[in-house]
Design a protein around this motif. Structure first.
Motif, PDB file in Angstrom:
ATOM      1  N   MET A  67     100.549  30.252   5.211  1.00  0.00           N
ATOM      2  CA  MET A  67      99.072  30.871   5.617  1.00  0.00           C
ATOM      3  C   MET A  67      98.940  29.776   6.868  1.00  0.00           C
ATOM      4  SD  MET A  67      95.773  30.912   3.526  1.00  0.00           S
ATOM      5  CE  MET A  67      94.955  32.626   3.973  1.00  0.00           C
ATOM      6  N   PRO A  68      98.477  30.500   8.065  1.00  0.00           N
ATOM      7  CA  PRO A  68      98.264  29.772   9.418  1.00  0.00           C
ATOM      8  C   PRO A  68      97.239  28.614   9.188  1.00  0.00           C
ATOM      9  CG  PRO A  68      98.261  32.123   9.404  1.00  0.00           C
ATOM     10  CD  PRO A  68      98.433  32.093   8.083  1.00  0.00           C
ATOM     11  N   SER A 115      96.550  26.836   6.587  1.00  0.00           N
ATOM     12  CA  SER A 115      97.085  25.654   5.812  1.00  0.00           C
ATOM     13  C   SER A 115      98.053  25.112   6.737  1.00  0.00           C
ATOM     14  CB  SER A 115      97.772  25.990   4.523  1.00  0.00           C
ATOM     15  OG  SER A 115      98.879  26.845   4.636  1.00  0.00           O
ATOM     16  N   PHE A 116      98.747  25.730   7.609  1.00  0.00           N
ATOM     17  CA  PHE A 116      99.665  25.084   8.643  1.00  0.00           C
ATOM     18  C   PHE A 116      98.830  24.301   9.783  1.00  0.00           C
ATOM     19  CE2 PHE A 116     101.983  25.328  12.760  1.00  0.00           C
ATOM     20  CZ  PHE A 116     103.108  24.505  12.221  1.00  0.00           C
ATOM     21  N   LEU A 117      97.647  25.022  10.065  1.00  0.00           N
ATOM     22  CA  LEU A 117      96.771  24.122  10.951  1.00  0.00           C
ATOM     23  C   LEU A 117      96.096  22.799  10.255  1.00  0.00           C
ATOM     24  CD1 LEU A 117      94.693  24.245  13.520  1.00  0.00           C
ATOM     25  CD2 LEU A 117      93.186  25.136  12.135  1.00  0.00           C
ATOM     26  N   ASN A 118      95.990  22.841   9.099  1.00  0.00           N
ATOM     27  CA  ASN A 118      95.585  21.444   8.279  1.00  0.00           C
ATOM     28  C   ASN A 118      96.690  20.697   8.155  1.00  0.00           C
ATOM     29  OD1 ASN A 118      93.823  20.164   6.754  1.00  0.00           O
ATOM     30  ND2 ASN A 118      95.365  20.301   5.069  1.00  0.00           N
ATOM     31  N   ARG A 119      98.053  21.050   8.044  1.00  0.00           N
ATOM     32  CA  ARG A 119      98.955  20.193   8.407  1.00  0.00           C
ATOM     33  C   ARG A 119      99.135  19.714   9.395  1.00  0.00           C
ATOM     34  NH1 ARG A 119     104.294  23.080   7.062  1.00  0.00           N
ATOM     35  NH2 ARG A 119     105.331  21.569   8.297  1.00  0.00           N
ATOM     36  N   LEU A 120      98.995  20.337  10.686  1.00  0.00           N
ATOM     37  CA  LEU A 120      98.941  19.958  12.064  1.00  0.00           C
ATOM     38  C   LEU A 120      98.106  18.710  12.348  1.00  0.00           C
ATOM     39  CD1 LEU A 120      99.506  23.066  14.045  1.00  0.00           C
ATOM     40  CD2 LEU A 120     101.106  21.586  13.828  1.00  0.00           C
ATOM     41  N   GLN A 121      97.080  18.508  11.747  1.00  0.00           N
ATOM     42  CA  GLN A 121      96.069  17.772  11.912  1.00  0.00           C
ATOM     43  C   GLN A 121      96.631  16.291  11.565  1.00  0.00           C
ATOM     44  OE1 GLN A 121      92.051  17.657  10.204  1.00  0.00           O
ATOM     45  NE2 GLN A 121      93.098  18.073   8.167  1.00  0.00           N
ATOM     46  N   HIS A 122      97.589  16.311  10.682  1.00  0.00           N
ATOM     47  CA  HIS A 122      98.374  15.088   9.971  1.00  0.00           C
ATOM     48  C   HIS A 122      99.301  14.503  10.700  1.00  0.00           C
ATOM     49  CE1 HIS A 122      95.388  15.078   6.909  1.00  0.00           C
ATOM     50  NE2 HIS A 122      95.551  16.398   6.706  1.00  0.00           N
ATOM     51  N   VAL A 123      99.863  15.236  11.755  1.00  0.00           N
ATOM     52  CA  VAL A 123     100.886  14.981  12.601  1.00  0.00           C
ATOM     53  C   VAL A 123     100.725  14.363  13.889  1.00  0.00           C
ATOM     54  CG1 VAL A 123     102.727  15.949  11.015  1.00  0.00           C
ATOM     55  CG2 VAL A 123     101.552  17.117  13.232  1.00  0.00           C
ATOM     56  N   ILE A 151     106.864  29.187  13.100  1.00  0.00           N
ATOM     57  CA  ILE A 151     106.731  29.978  14.385  1.00  0.00           C
ATOM     58  C   ILE A 151     105.656  31.115  14.267  1.00  0.00           C
ATOM     59  CG2 ILE A 151     107.785  31.092  16.366  1.00  0.00           C
ATOM     60  CD1 ILE A 151     110.129  29.447  15.716  1.00  0.00           C
ATOM     61  N   ARG A 152     105.760  31.799  13.335  1.00  0.00           N
ATOM     62  CA  ARG A 152     104.744  32.947  13.171  1.00  0.00           C
ATOM     63  C   ARG A 152     103.131  32.343  13.207  1.00  0.00           C
ATOM     64  NH1 ARG A 152     108.941  35.348  10.583  1.00  0.00           N
ATOM     65  NH2 ARG A 152     108.563  34.560   8.362  1.00  0.00           N
ATOM     66  N   HIS A 153     103.279  31.333  12.202  1.00  0.00           N
ATOM     67  CA  HIS A 153     101.997  30.512  12.028  1.00  0.00           C
ATOM     68  C   HIS A 153     101.511  30.137  13.306  1.00  0.00           C
ATOM     69  CE1 HIS A 153     102.169  31.161   7.745  1.00  0.00           C
ATOM     70  NE2 HIS A 153     102.870  29.901   7.562  1.00  0.00           N
ATOM     71  N   VAL A 154     102.235  29.414  14.185  1.00  0.00           N
ATOM     72  CA  VAL A 154     101.870  29.126  15.607  1.00  0.00           C
ATOM     73  C   VAL A 154     101.373  30.073  16.435  1.00  0.00           C
ATOM     74  CG1 VAL A 154     102.908  27.927  17.740  1.00  0.00           C
ATOM     75  CG2 VAL A 154     103.348  26.859  15.411  1.00  0.00           C
ATOM     76  N   SER A 155     101.975  31.301  16.528  1.00  0.00           N
ATOM     77  CA  SER A 155     101.729  32.432  17.143  1.00  0.00           C
ATOM     78  C   SER A 155     100.460  33.048  16.835  1.00  0.00           C
ATOM     79  CB  SER A 155     102.777  33.659  16.797  1.00  0.00           C
ATOM     80  OG  SER A 155     102.484  34.905  17.437  1.00  0.00           O
ATOM     81  N   VAL A 156      99.911  32.921  15.345  1.00  0.00           N
ATOM     82  CA  VAL A 156      98.686  33.526  15.090  1.00  0.00           C
ATOM     83  C   VAL A 156      97.581  32.342  15.452  1.00  0.00           C
ATOM     84  CG1 VAL A 156      97.037  33.784  13.103  1.00  0.00           C
ATOM     85  CG2 VAL A 156      99.912  34.888  12.889  1.00  0.00           C
ATOM     86  N   LEU A 157      97.978  31.190  15.213  1.00  0.00           N
ATOM     87  CA  LEU A 157      96.776  29.881  15.766  1.00  0.00           C
ATOM     88  C   LEU A 157      96.798  30.148  17.118  1.00  0.00           C
ATOM     89  CD1 LEU A 157      98.084  27.275  13.308  1.00  0.00           C
ATOM     90  CD2 LEU A 157      96.040  28.896  13.180  1.00  0.00           C
TER      91      LEU A 157
END
Length: 91
Positions: free
Chosen positions: A1-2, A4-12, A24-30
């Motif tokens: 789910m995009p 939850s991926f966004l939430n992961r990005l805040q921790h890296v 990559i699909r999540h990145v595309s949507v975000l």
């Protein structure tokens, strides 16, 4: 789910490179919704098993940070990543 991926990005530490097709699909949507700034590139395949696309997430936008704040306290996922010589990481 995009989201939850966004939430992961805040921790890296950004920028980060993403090679997994689902991510990559999540990145595309975000990117399309304006929650992140990213570049998606197409690579020349060097073998049949190499991923042909890669995304580089540059930063989370203010709208993205607002969306993370709306999600509340979601625990940070445990995830390893590889670091490249120029400071970019592969999730």
């Amino acid at each position: 789910m995009p989201l939850s991926f966004l939430n992961r990005l805040q921790h890296v530490q950004l920028p980060v490179r993403v090679a997994n097709p689902e991510e990559i699909r999540h990145v595309s949507v975000l990117l399309a919704t304006g929650l992140i700034e990213a570049e998606i590139t197409t690579l020349k395949p060097t073998s049949p098993y190499v991923c042909s696309r890669m995304a580089t997430v540059i930063r989370i936008t203010e709208d993205g940070r607002s969306e993370i704040a709306k999600m509340g306290n979601v625990p940070a996922p445990v995830k390893t990543f590889m670091q490249f010589s120029r400071g970019l990481r592969l999730m």
